[in-house]
Scaffold this active site. Structure first.
Site, mmCIF file in Angstrom:
data_model
loop_
_atom_site.group_PDB
_atom_site.id
_atom_site.type_symbol
_atom_site.label_atom_id
_atom_site.label_comp_id
_atom_site.label_asym_id
_atom_site.label_seq_id
_atom_site.Cartn_x
_atom_site.Cartn_y
_atom_site.Cartn_z
ATOM 1 N N TYR A 11 0.830 -1.221 0.000
ATOM 2 C CA TYR A 11 0.000 0.000 0.000
ATOM 3 C C TYR A 11 0.862 1.269 0.000
ATOM 4 O O TYR A 11 0.768 2.101 -0.911
ATOM 5 C CB TYR A 11 -0.923 -0.076 1.226
ATOM 6 C CG TYR A 11 -1.631 1.193 1.614
ATOM 7 C CD1 TYR A 11 -2.275 1.980 0.667
ATOM 8 C CD2 TYR A 11 -1.690 1.588 2.958
ATOM 9 C CE1 TYR A 11 -2.948 3.139 1.050
ATOM 10 C CE2 TYR A 11 -2.358 2.724 3.341
ATOM 11 C CZ TYR A 11 -2.985 3.506 2.383
ATOM 12 O OH TYR A 11 -3.639 4.640 2.765
ATOM 13 N N ILE A 12 1.734 1.411 0.979
ATOM 14 C CA ILE A 12 2.532 2.642 1.065
ATOM 15 C C ILE A 12 3.704 2.566 0.083
ATOM 16 O O ILE A 12 3.998 3.537 -0.632
ATOM 17 C CB ILE A 12 3.040 2.863 2.508
ATOM 18 C CG1 ILE A 12 1.857 2.903 3.488
ATOM 19 C CG2 ILE A 12 3.841 4.161 2.601
ATOM 20 C CD1 ILE A 12 2.245 2.863 4.953
ATOM 21 N N ALA A 73 8.945 -3.327 3.859
ATOM 22 C CA ALA A 73 8.487 -4.715 3.982
ATOM 23 C C ALA A 73 8.473 -5.178 5.441
ATOM 24 O O ALA A 73 9.501 -5.125 6.114
ATOM 25 C CB ALA A 73 9.397 -5.633 3.171
ATOM 26 N N TYR A 140 3.888 -6.402 17.472
ATOM 27 C CA TYR A 140 4.215 -5.589 16.294
ATOM 28 C C TYR A 140 5.099 -4.407 16.705
ATOM 29 O O TYR A 140 6.188 -4.194 16.160
ATOM 30 C CB TYR A 140 2.910 -5.112 15.623
ATOM 31 C CG TYR A 140 3.135 -4.053 14.576
ATOM 32 C CD1 TYR A 140 4.007 -4.289 13.511
ATOM 33 C CD2 TYR A 140 2.484 -2.815 14.645
ATOM 34 C CE1 TYR A 140 4.227 -3.307 12.547
ATOM 35 C CE2 TYR A 140 2.700 -1.834 13.685
ATOM 36 C CZ TYR A 140 3.576 -2.091 12.633
ATOM 37 O OH TYR A 140 3.793 -1.124 11.690
ATOM 38 N N PHE A 168 1.993 7.099 12.252
ATOM 39 C CA PHE A 168 0.718 6.972 12.933
ATOM 40 C C PHE A 168 -0.189 6.228 11.925
ATOM 41 O O PHE A 168 0.284 5.284 11.322
ATOM 42 C CB PHE A 168 0.262 8.333 13.475
ATOM 43 C CG PHE A 168 1.056 8.657 14.732
ATOM 44 C CD1 PHE A 168 2.442 8.853 14.663
ATOM 45 C CD2 PHE A 168 0.465 8.668 15.985
ATOM 46 C CE1 PHE A 168 3.203 9.052 15.822
ATOM 47 C CE2 PHE A 168 1.219 8.883 17.148
ATOM 48 C CZ PHE A 168 2.588 9.070 17.054
ATOM 49 N N ILE A 206 -17.304 -1.221 15.252
ATOM 50 C CA ILE A 206 -16.486 -0.401 16.151
ATOM 51 C C ILE A 206 -15.972 -1.320 17.251
ATOM 52 O O ILE A 206 -16.775 -1.941 17.967
ATOM 53 C CB ILE A 206 -17.332 0.751 16.758
ATOM 54 C CG1 ILE A 206 -17.725 1.745 15.654
ATOM 55 C CG2 ILE A 206 -16.588 1.437 17.892
ATOM 56 C CD1 ILE A 206 -18.602 2.904 16.137
ATOM 57 N N ARG A 220 -7.182 8.056 16.892
ATOM 58 C CA ARG A 220 -5.978 7.837 16.091
ATOM 59 C C ARG A 220 -5.688 9.085 15.261
ATOM 60 O O ARG A 220 -6.568 9.877 14.964
ATOM 61 C CB ARG A 220 -6.166 6.640 15.138
ATOM 62 C CG ARG A 220 -6.304 5.295 15.842
ATOM 63 C CD ARG A 220 -4.978 4.841 16.432
ATOM 64 N NE ARG A 220 -5.075 3.538 17.084
ATOM 65 C CZ ARG A 220 -5.431 3.357 18.358
ATOM 66 N NH1 ARG A 220 -5.754 4.384 19.131
ATOM 67 N NH2 ARG A 220 -5.471 2.138 18.861
ATOM 68 N N ARG A 281 -10.502 -4.579 20.753
ATOM 69 C CA ARG A 281 -9.537 -5.446 20.065
ATOM 70 C C ARG A 281 -8.258 -5.450 20.896
ATOM 71 O O ARG A 281 -7.756 -4.380 21.251
ATOM 72 C CB ARG A 281 -9.289 -4.853 18.677
ATOM 73 C CG ARG A 281 -8.609 -5.754 17.711
ATOM 74 C CD ARG A 281 -8.547 -5.117 16.339
ATOM 75 N NE ARG A 281 -7.666 -3.969 16.304
ATOM 76 C CZ ARG A 281 -7.330 -3.301 15.194
ATOM 77 N NH1 ARG A 281 -7.847 -3.668 14.035
ATOM 78 N NH2 ARG A 281 -6.524 -2.274 15.239
ATOM 79 N N ASP A 284 -4.877 -2.674 21.404
ATOM 80 C CA ASP A 284 -5.181 -1.310 20.961
ATOM 81 C C ASP A 284 -5.072 -0.298 22.105
ATOM 82 O O ASP A 284 -5.896 -0.314 23.028
ATOM 83 C CB ASP A 284 -6.627 -1.233 20.449
ATOM 84 C CG ASP A 284 -6.756 -1.615 18.996
ATOM 85 O OD1 ASP A 284 -5.736 -1.604 18.275
ATOM 86 O OD2 ASP A 284 -7.889 -1.919 18.574
#
Ligand code: UDP
Length: 328
Positions: A11-12, A73, A140, A168, A206, A220, A281, A284
Protein backbone atom coordinates in the site's frame (compact mmCIF):
# COMPACT_ATOMS: atom_id res chain seq x y z
CA UNK A 1 19.89 7.97 -7.00
CA UNK A 2 19.52 4.19 -7.13
CA UNK A 3 16.90 3.43 -4.47
CA UNK A 4 15.94 -0.05 -3.32
CA UNK A 5 12.34 -0.19 -2.04
CA UNK A 6 11.49 -3.25 0.03
CA UNK A 7 7.75 -3.84 0.17
CA UNK A 8 7.30 -1.64 -2.91
CA UNK A 9 4.26 -3.65 -4.04
CA UNK A 10 2.37 -2.83 -0.85
CA UNK A 11 0.00 0.00 0.00
CA UNK A 12 2.53 2.64 1.07
CA UNK A 13 5.51 1.24 -0.85
CA UNK A 14 3.73 1.42 -4.22
CA UNK A 15 2.87 5.10 -3.71
CA UNK A 16 6.51 5.69 -2.78
CA UNK A 17 7.77 3.97 -5.93
CA UNK A 18 5.72 6.34 -8.15
CA UNK A 19 6.92 9.35 -6.21
CA UNK A 20 10.57 8.29 -6.49
CA UNK A 21 10.12 7.82 -10.23
CA UNK A 22 8.61 11.23 -10.66
CA UNK A 23 11.66 12.65 -8.86
CA UNK A 24 13.96 10.93 -11.37
CA UNK A 25 15.27 8.24 -9.03
CA UNK A 26 16.19 4.81 -10.34
CA UNK A 27 14.04 2.35 -8.35
CA UNK A 28 14.15 -1.39 -7.75
CA UNK A 29 11.34 -3.07 -5.82
CA UNK A 30 12.00 -6.07 -3.59
CA UNK A 31 8.82 -7.79 -2.41
CA UNK A 32 7.61 -11.30 -1.61
CA UNK A 33 4.10 -10.43 -2.90
CA UNK A 34 2.57 -11.99 0.23
CA UNK A 35 0.48 -8.87 0.76
CA UNK A 36 1.59 -6.64 -2.11
CA UNK A 37 0.19 -6.56 -5.63
CA UNK A 38 2.22 -6.97 -8.78
CA UNK A 39 0.03 -4.50 -10.66
CA UNK A 40 0.64 -1.83 -8.00
CA UNK A 41 4.35 -1.80 -8.88
CA UNK A 42 3.66 -0.37 -12.35
CA UNK A 43 6.69 -0.05 -14.61
CA UNK A 44 9.33 -0.39 -11.88
CA UNK A 45 11.50 -3.52 -11.95
CA UNK A 46 10.42 -6.06 -9.35
CA UNK A 47 12.55 -8.72 -7.67
CA UNK A 48 10.59 -11.33 -5.77
CA UNK A 49 12.29 -12.66 -2.67
CA UNK A 50 12.23 -13.09 1.09
CA UNK A 51 14.07 -10.70 3.38
CA UNK A 52 14.37 -13.49 5.92
CA UNK A 53 16.53 -15.25 3.35
CA UNK A 54 19.90 -13.45 3.42
CA UNK A 55 20.89 -14.86 0.03
CA UNK A 56 17.84 -13.34 -1.73
CA UNK A 57 18.53 -9.82 -0.58
CA UNK A 58 22.31 -10.07 -0.92
CA UNK A 59 21.98 -11.15 -4.56
CA UNK A 60 19.68 -8.21 -5.33
CA UNK A 61 21.94 -5.68 -3.60
CA UNK A 62 25.04 -7.01 -5.35
CA UNK A 63 23.51 -6.56 -8.77
CA UNK A 64 21.54 -3.29 -8.26
CA UNK A 65 24.13 -1.57 -6.02
CA UNK A 66 21.61 0.72 -4.29
CA UNK A 67 22.75 4.09 -2.97
CA UNK A 68 19.81 4.23 -0.56
CA UNK A 69 17.04 1.99 0.68
CA UNK A 70 13.48 2.59 1.82
CA UNK A 71 12.41 -0.35 3.92
CA UNK A 72 8.63 -0.91 4.03
CA UNK A 73 8.49 -4.72 3.98
CA UNK A 74 7.20 -6.11 7.28
CA UNK A 75 4.34 -7.83 9.00
CA UNK A 76 2.27 -4.91 10.25
CA UNK A 77 -1.00 -5.98 11.87
CA UNK A 78 -1.47 -5.39 15.57
CA UNK A 79 -4.08 -8.11 16.14
CA UNK A 80 -2.18 -10.72 14.11
CA UNK A 81 0.95 -9.94 16.12
CA UNK A 82 -0.92 -10.67 19.34
CA UNK A 83 -2.07 -14.03 17.94
CA UNK A 84 1.29 -14.97 16.39
CA UNK A 85 4.05 -13.13 18.29
CA UNK A 86 6.84 -15.37 17.02
CA UNK A 87 6.09 -14.46 13.40
CA UNK A 88 6.57 -10.78 14.27
CA UNK A 89 9.45 -11.05 16.72
CA UNK A 90 11.41 -13.23 14.32
CA UNK A 91 10.60 -12.11 10.77
CA UNK A 92 10.58 -8.34 11.22
CA UNK A 93 13.97 -8.03 12.99
CA UNK A 94 15.64 -10.87 11.05
CA UNK A 95 14.48 -9.42 7.72
CA UNK A 96 15.66 -5.93 8.64
CA UNK A 97 19.05 -7.11 9.87
CA UNK A 98 19.57 -9.22 6.75
CA UNK A 99 18.77 -6.12 4.73
CA UNK A 100 21.18 -3.96 6.77
CA UNK A 101 23.92 -6.50 6.21
CA UNK A 102 23.31 -6.81 2.47
CA UNK A 103 23.20 -3.00 2.11
CA UNK A 104 26.43 -2.50 4.03
CA UNK A 105 28.23 -5.21 2.08
CA UNK A 106 27.48 -3.41 -1.17
CA UNK A 107 28.47 0.00 0.22
CA UNK A 108 24.96 1.44 0.70
CA UNK A 109 24.78 3.59 3.83
CA UNK A 110 21.38 5.35 3.73
CA UNK A 111 18.24 3.74 5.08
CA UNK A 112 14.75 5.16 5.60
CA UNK A 113 12.95 2.80 7.93
CA UNK A 114 9.18 2.38 8.40
CA UNK A 115 8.58 2.33 12.12
CA UNK A 116 5.36 2.80 14.05
CA UNK A 117 3.71 4.69 16.88
CA UNK A 118 3.01 1.23 18.34
CA UNK A 119 6.51 1.45 19.88
CA UNK A 120 5.04 3.81 22.53
CA UNK A 121 2.42 1.45 23.91
CA UNK A 122 0.06 3.48 26.09
CA UNK A 123 1.66 6.94 26.16
CA UNK A 124 1.71 9.05 29.30
CA UNK A 125 1.35 12.33 27.37
CA UNK A 126 -0.60 13.14 24.22
CA UNK A 127 0.36 14.48 21.68
CA UNK A 128 3.25 12.03 21.77
CA UNK A 129 6.76 13.38 21.42
CA UNK A 130 9.72 11.23 20.39
CA UNK A 131 11.11 11.23 23.94
CA UNK A 132 7.98 9.49 25.29
CA UNK A 133 8.85 6.15 26.93
CA UNK A 134 8.79 3.17 24.58
CA UNK A 135 6.84 0.32 26.14
CA UNK A 136 4.98 -1.44 23.34
CA UNK A 137 1.84 -3.37 24.29
CA UNK A 138 1.86 -5.63 21.25
CA UNK A 139 4.49 -7.73 19.44
CA UNK A 140 4.22 -5.59 16.29
CA UNK A 141 5.41 -2.50 18.18
CA UNK A 142 8.00 -4.54 20.06
CA UNK A 143 9.45 -5.93 16.82
CA UNK A 144 9.82 -2.44 15.31
CA UNK A 145 11.42 -1.10 18.49
CA UNK A 146 13.96 -3.91 18.42
CA UNK A 147 14.90 -2.94 14.86
CA UNK A 148 15.23 0.74 15.78
CA UNK A 149 17.55 -0.24 18.62
CA UNK A 150 19.70 -2.32 16.27
CA UNK A 151 19.82 0.50 13.70
CA UNK A 152 20.79 3.01 16.40
CA UNK A 153 23.66 0.78 17.45
CA UNK A 154 24.83 0.37 13.84
CA UNK A 155 24.60 4.13 13.28
CA UNK A 156 26.57 4.82 16.45
CA UNK A 157 29.38 2.59 15.11
CA UNK A 158 29.36 4.36 11.72
CA UNK A 159 27.95 1.37 9.82
CA UNK A 160 24.99 3.27 8.32
CA UNK A 161 22.82 6.38 8.66
CA UNK A 162 19.08 6.04 9.02
CA UNK A 163 15.88 7.96 9.49
CA UNK A 164 13.22 5.97 11.30
CA UNK A 165 9.72 7.28 10.68
CA UNK A 166 7.23 6.28 13.34
CA UNK A 167 4.01 6.20 11.35
CA UNK A 168 0.72 6.97 12.93
CA UNK A 169 -2.29 5.70 10.89
CA UNK A 170 -1.57 5.70 7.17
CA UNK A 171 -4.77 6.31 5.23
CA UNK A 172 -6.25 7.52 1.94
CA UNK A 173 -5.30 6.79 -1.64
CA UNK A 174 -3.05 8.19 -4.34
CA UNK A 175 -5.92 8.99 -6.70
CA UNK A 176 -3.66 10.53 -9.34
CA UNK A 177 -1.74 7.29 -9.76
CA UNK A 178 -4.74 5.08 -9.04
CA UNK A 179 -3.10 3.40 -6.02
CA UNK A 180 -4.96 2.46 -2.86
CA UNK A 181 -5.30 0.12 0.08
CA UNK A 182 -6.07 -3.54 -0.64
CA UNK A 183 -5.35 -6.02 2.15
CA UNK A 184 -6.71 -9.55 2.29
CA UNK A 185 -8.34 -9.76 4.75
CA UNK A 186 -8.85 -6.05 5.39
CA UNK A 187 -8.43 -5.12 9.04
CA UNK A 188 -7.99 -1.32 8.86
CA UNK A 189 -10.72 1.03 9.89
CA UNK A 190 -11.22 3.33 6.89
CA UNK A 191 -11.32 0.66 4.15
CA UNK A 192 -13.57 -1.53 6.30
CA UNK A 193 -16.06 1.25 6.90
CA UNK A 194 -15.98 2.14 3.20
CA UNK A 195 -16.77 -1.49 2.38
CA UNK A 196 -19.88 -1.14 4.54
CA UNK A 197 -20.81 2.05 2.65
CA UNK A 198 -20.35 0.19 -0.65
CA UNK A 199 -22.54 -2.67 0.58
CA UNK A 200 -19.64 -5.16 0.37
CA UNK A 201 -19.86 -5.65 4.15
CA UNK A 202 -23.19 -5.79 6.01
CA UNK A 203 -22.11 -3.29 8.63
CA UNK A 204 -19.19 -1.33 9.98
CA UNK A 205 -17.74 -2.52 13.27
CA UNK A 206 -16.49 -0.40 16.15
CA UNK A 207 -14.08 -2.26 18.44
CA UNK A 208 -14.87 -0.93 21.90
CA UNK A 209 -16.89 2.11 22.98
CA UNK A 210 -15.75 2.11 26.60
CA UNK A 211 -12.35 3.78 26.20
CA UNK A 212 -11.53 6.92 28.21
CA UNK A 213 -12.06 9.22 25.20
CA UNK A 214 -14.66 11.87 24.24
CA UNK A 215 -17.12 9.33 22.77
CA UNK A 216 -15.66 6.08 24.17
CA UNK A 217 -13.99 4.99 20.93
CA UNK A 218 -10.25 4.94 20.16
CA UNK A 219 -8.52 8.07 18.92
CA UNK A 220 -5.98 7.84 16.09
CA UNK A 221 -3.96 10.28 14.01
CA UNK A 222 -4.69 9.59 10.33
CA UNK A 223 -1.99 10.63 7.90
CA UNK A 224 -2.49 10.63 4.15
CA UNK A 225 -0.32 8.15 2.27
CA UNK A 226 0.96 10.86 -0.11
CA UNK A 227 2.02 13.10 2.80
CA UNK A 228 3.67 10.10 4.37
CA UNK A 229 5.69 9.34 1.23
CA UNK A 230 6.70 12.99 0.87
CA UNK A 231 8.31 12.70 4.30
CA UNK A 232 10.36 9.75 3.00
CA UNK A 233 11.68 11.82 0.11
CA UNK A 234 12.68 14.58 2.51
CA UNK A 235 14.34 12.00 4.77
CA UNK A 236 16.35 10.74 1.81
CA UNK A 237 17.53 14.27 0.97
CA UNK A 238 18.41 14.80 4.62
CA UNK A 239 20.58 11.66 4.71
CA UNK A 240 22.22 12.50 1.37
CA UNK A 241 23.05 15.92 2.81
CA UNK A 242 25.02 14.24 5.59
CA UNK A 243 22.37 14.45 8.33
CA UNK A 244 22.77 12.41 11.52
CA UNK A 245 20.51 9.43 12.14
CA UNK A 246 17.09 10.41 13.43
CA UNK A 247 13.89 8.96 14.84
CA UNK A 248 10.79 11.00 13.94
CA UNK A 249 7.06 10.76 14.49
CA UNK A 250 5.08 10.90 11.28
CA UNK A 251 1.54 12.02 11.95
CA UNK A 252 -0.61 15.11 11.42
CA UNK A 253 -0.97 15.98 15.07
CA UNK A 254 -4.80 15.71 14.96
CA UNK A 255 -6.77 12.90 16.55
CA UNK A 256 -10.11 11.47 15.39
CA UNK A 257 -12.24 8.91 17.19
CA UNK A 258 -13.43 5.75 15.44
CA UNK A 259 -16.98 7.19 15.54
CA UNK A 260 -15.78 10.40 13.90
CA UNK A 261 -14.20 8.36 11.12
CA UNK A 262 -17.45 6.43 10.62
CA UNK A 263 -19.35 9.75 10.42
CA UNK A 264 -16.82 11.07 7.93
CA UNK A 265 -17.36 8.05 5.66
CA UNK A 266 -21.13 8.64 5.87
CA UNK A 267 -20.68 12.31 4.89
CA UNK A 268 -18.24 11.68 2.07
CA UNK A 269 -20.04 8.67 0.58
CA UNK A 270 -23.53 10.10 1.20
CA UNK A 271 -24.54 6.54 2.22
CA UNK A 272 -26.05 5.30 5.42
CA UNK A 273 -25.14 1.87 6.76
CA UNK A 274 -25.36 -0.19 9.94
CA UNK A 275 -22.73 0.22 12.63
CA UNK A 276 -22.17 -2.54 15.19
CA UNK A 277 -20.23 -2.18 18.43
CA UNK A 278 -18.06 -5.14 19.42
CA UNK A 279 -15.67 -5.64 22.32
CA UNK A 280 -12.22 -4.05 22.36
CA UNK A 281 -9.54 -5.45 20.06
CA UNK A 282 -6.57 -6.72 22.05
CA UNK A 283 -3.41 -4.62 21.78
CA UNK A 284 -5.18 -1.31 20.96
CA UNK A 285 -4.11 1.71 23.05
CA UNK A 286 -6.94 4.24 23.63
CA UNK A 287 -5.27 7.34 22.15
CA UNK A 288 -2.39 7.72 19.70
CA UNK A 289 -1.80 11.23 18.40
CA UNK A 290 1.57 12.52 17.20
CA UNK A 291 3.42 15.61 18.07
CA UNK A 292 4.76 16.42 14.61
CA UNK A 293 6.98 19.30 15.70
CA UNK A 294 10.26 17.44 15.31
CA UNK A 295 9.66 16.25 11.76
CA UNK A 296 8.39 19.69 10.75
CA UNK A 297 11.57 21.31 12.02
CA UNK A 298 14.15 18.66 11.02
CA UNK A 299 12.82 17.80 7.55
CA UNK A 300 10.74 20.93 6.83
CA UNK A 301 7.80 18.59 6.26
CA UNK A 302 4.18 19.71 6.40
CA UNK A 303 1.09 17.66 5.55
CA UNK A 304 -1.24 18.73 2.72
CA UNK A 305 -4.18 16.62 3.97
CA UNK A 306 -5.18 17.68 7.45
CA UNK A 307 -8.94 17.23 7.33
CA UNK A 308 -10.39 13.74 7.90
CA UNK A 309 -13.02 14.18 5.14
CA UNK A 310 -10.28 15.03 2.62
CA UNK A 311 -8.36 11.88 3.54
CA UNK A 312 -11.47 9.68 3.52
CA UNK A 313 -12.58 11.13 0.19
CA UNK A 314 -9.47 9.89 -1.62
CA UNK A 315 -9.99 6.41 -0.12
CA UNK A 316 -13.68 6.52 -1.08
CA UNK A 317 -12.82 7.39 -4.71
CA UNK A 318 -10.31 4.56 -4.96
CA UNK A 319 -12.54 1.90 -3.35
CA UNK A 320 -15.54 2.99 -5.45
CA UNK A 321 -13.43 2.52 -8.58
CA UNK A 322 -11.93 -0.74 -7.31
CA UNK A 323 -14.54 -2.50 -5.14
CA UNK A 324 -12.50 -5.71 -5.45
CA UNK A 325 -9.15 -3.98 -4.91
CA UNK A 326 -6.44 -4.89 -7.40
CA UNK A 327 -8.38 -8.02 -8.25
CA UNK A 328 -5.40 -10.36 -7.99
N1 UDP B 1 -11.16 -0.35 14.30
C1 UDP B 1 -12.52 -0.50 14.44
N2 UDP B 1 -13.18 -1.24 13.50
C2 UDP B 1 -12.55 -1.81 12.44
C3 UDP B 1 -11.16 -1.66 12.31
C4 UDP B 1 -10.49 -0.92 13.26
O1 UDP B 1 -13.13 0.00 15.38
O2 UDP B 1 -13.22 -2.45 11.61
C5 UDP B 1 -10.43 0.50 15.27
C6 UDP B 1 -9.25 -0.16 15.94
O3 UDP B 1 -9.68 -0.85 17.09
C7 UDP B 1 -8.36 1.06 16.25
C8 UDP B 1 -8.66 2.02 15.10
O4 UDP B 1 -9.91 1.59 14.54
O5 UDP B 1 -8.79 1.67 17.44
C9 UDP B 1 -7.62 2.00 14.01
O6 UDP B 1 -7.37 0.66 13.67
P1 UDP B 1 -6.59 0.23 12.36
O7 UDP B 1 -6.62 -1.28 12.29
O8 UDP B 1 -7.13 0.98 11.18
O9 UDP B 1 -5.12 0.75 12.59
P2 UDP B 1 -4.08 0.48 13.81
O10 UDP B 1 -4.33 1.61 14.79
O11 UDP B 1 -4.33 -0.87 14.36
O12 UDP B 1 -2.75 0.61 13.15
Amino acid sequence: MRVLVTGGAGYIGSVMVRMLHSHEHDVLVFDNLSKGHRSAVGEAPLEIGELTNLEDITRVCESFLPEACMHFAAHSLVDESVRDPLKYMRDNPVGSLNLARALCECGCRYLVFSSTCAVYGVPEKVPITEDEKTEPINPYGASKLLIEQALSELAKRGVLSFVSLRYFNAAGADVENDLGEDHQPETHLIPRVIKAALGIEQSAVIYGNDYPTSDGTCVRDYIHVVDLCKAHLLALDYLKGGGDSLILNLGNGNGFTVKEVVDSVKRVSKKDFQVRVESRREGDPPILVASSEKIRSKLKWAPSYTDIDQIVETAWIWHSRHPEGYGD
